[in-house]
Structures are given as C-alpha cells and as structure tokens.
Design a protein around this motif. Structure first.
Motif, mmCIF file in Angstrom:
data_model
loop_
_atom_site.group_PDB
_atom_site.id
_atom_site.type_symbol
_atom_site.label_atom_id
_atom_site.label_comp_id
_atom_site.label_asym_id
_atom_site.label_seq_id
_atom_site.Cartn_x
_atom_site.Cartn_y
_atom_site.Cartn_z
ATOM 1 N N TRP A 1 0.816 -1.215 0.000
ATOM 2 C CA TRP A 1 0.000 0.000 0.000
ATOM 3 C C TRP A 1 0.847 1.262 0.000
ATOM 4 C CZ3 TRP A 1 0.196 3.513 3.925
ATOM 5 C CH2 TRP A 1 0.307 3.105 5.252
ATOM 6 N N ALA A 2 2.011 1.226 0.606
ATOM 7 C CA ALA A 2 2.886 2.403 0.569
ATOM 8 C C ALA A 2 3.356 2.669 -0.859
ATOM 9 C CB ALA A 2 4.071 2.210 1.505
ATOM 10 N N ALA B 1 1.856 1.639 -3.656
ATOM 11 C CA ALA B 1 0.688 2.043 -4.445
ATOM 12 C C ALA B 1 0.303 3.489 -4.144
ATOM 13 C CB ALA B 1 -0.489 1.103 -4.169
ATOM 14 N N MET B 2 0.439 3.893 -2.886
ATOM 15 C CA MET B 2 0.120 5.279 -2.531
ATOM 16 C C MET B 2 1.060 6.240 -3.252
ATOM 17 S SD MET B 2 -0.070 7.165 1.178
ATOM 18 C CE MET B 2 -1.409 6.148 1.774
ATOM 19 N N LYS B 3 2.329 5.890 -3.326
ATOM 20 C CA LYS B 3 3.297 6.710 -4.061
ATOM 21 C C LYS B 3 2.892 6.802 -5.528
ATOM 22 C CE LYS B 3 7.323 8.756 -4.828
ATOM 23 N NZ LYS B 3 7.522 10.142 -4.475
ATOM 24 N N SER C 1 -0.044 6.536 -6.711
ATOM 25 C CA SER C 1 -1.358 7.161 -6.882
ATOM 26 C C SER C 1 -1.293 8.680 -7.048
ATOM 27 C CB SER C 1 -2.255 6.831 -5.682
ATOM 28 O OG SER C 1 -1.900 7.633 -4.559
ATOM 29 N N LEU D 1 -3.401 10.102 -4.253
ATOM 30 C CA LEU D 1 -4.707 9.454 -4.428
ATOM 31 C C LEU D 1 -5.503 10.075 -5.570
ATOM 32 C CD1 LEU D 1 -5.758 8.913 -0.690
ATOM 33 C CD2 LEU D 1 -4.639 7.290 -2.234
ATOM 34 N N SER E 1 -4.895 4.139 -6.340
ATOM 35 C CA SER E 1 -5.646 4.530 -5.142
ATOM 36 C C SER E 1 -6.478 3.371 -4.613
ATOM 37 C CB SER E 1 -6.554 5.726 -5.440
ATOM 38 O OG SER E 1 -5.791 6.847 -5.820
ATOM 39 N N THR F 1 -4.169 0.955 -3.013
ATOM 40 C CA THR F 1 -3.768 1.504 -1.710
ATOM 41 C C THR F 1 -4.815 1.210 -0.650
ATOM 42 O OG1 THR F 1 -2.501 3.306 -2.725
ATOM 43 C CG2 THR F 1 -3.235 3.635 -0.453
ATOM 44 N N THR G 1 -5.352 -2.763 0.008
ATOM 45 C CA THR G 1 -4.248 -3.402 0.736
ATOM 46 C C THR G 1 -4.053 -2.788 2.118
ATOM 47 O OG1 THR G 1 -2.621 -2.027 -0.440
ATOM 48 C CG2 THR G 1 -3.040 -4.236 -1.312
ATOM 49 N N MET G 2 -4.397 -1.517 2.267
ATOM 50 C CA MET G 2 -4.331 -0.891 3.583
ATOM 51 C C MET G 2 -5.339 -1.568 4.523
ATOM 52 S SD MET G 2 -4.725 3.165 4.496
ATOM 53 C CE MET G 2 -3.285 3.657 3.573
#
Length: 106
Positions: free
Chosen positions: A16-17, A19-21, A23, A26, A32, A35, A38-39
């Motif tokens: 998730w970290a 994917a957040m990067k 995104s 977001l 997003s 993120t 998976t979060m």
C-alpha cells in the motif's frame, strides 16, 4: 499462525505504501484502489495477529517490515538513493525487529 499473519500484514503495508506513491496523492484511480484495499487488508491482518501477540511486539514488527520493505522498494523500483547511512539505518531496524521477536513470549 499469528506470526505468519503479522508478516503478511507487514508485506501488505509495503504494497500500500508503494501504491500510494504511484497514486500521486490518491489522484489516480487504480493505484488509489490498490492503496485502500491493501491498507484495509494490512490493518485487518495486524488486528488479527494482535489477538495473540503483544501490542508492542506486533506493532513494532508490522511497522518495521513496512519501513524496511518500503526502503527496498524505493531503491529497487523508484531509483531512490542507496548509501551507507541509509543501509545502516535499515540494518538497525532489522536488528531491532529480530530482538523484538526474540524477546517475545508469544
């Protein structure tokens, strides 16, 4: 079993970290979604592991896996700097995780 679930939670934190990067705050749909999914899964696995593991141990291991994993992913996939100080910091984090596991009664 709690330890396996905790490691999965930590690995999901890395996903998730990353994917957040990807995104871009977001603002991109699929990174997003990845993120947020998976979060949620990471938190659910952490919560499940905490049913039988001590709070301090579980949370420290979870964040440590996430921190070191994100460090490795940043270097491997995002071209982030790799220098002696950053590697030493990661080694110290891993050392702390090993000590936390060895000191755990669960």
């Amino acid at each position: 079993m709690a330890w396996i679930v905790l490691v999965v939670a930590g690995l999901l934190e890395v996903v998730w970290a990353f994917a957040m990067k990807q995104s871009e705050g977001l603002s991109r749909l699929w990174p997003s979604v990845i993120t947020l999914v998976t979060m949620g899964l990471s938190f659910a696995c952490l919560a499940w592991a905490m049913r039988s593991l001590p709070l301090g141990t579980a949370y420290t291991i979870w964040t440590g896996i996430g921190a070191v994993g994100a460090f490795i992913v940043g270097i491997a996939f995002l071209g982030e700097a790799m220098n002696v100080m950053r590697i030493l910091a990661a080694v110290l984090i891993v050392s702390g995780l090993v000590l936390m596991k060895l000191s755990s009664t669960a």
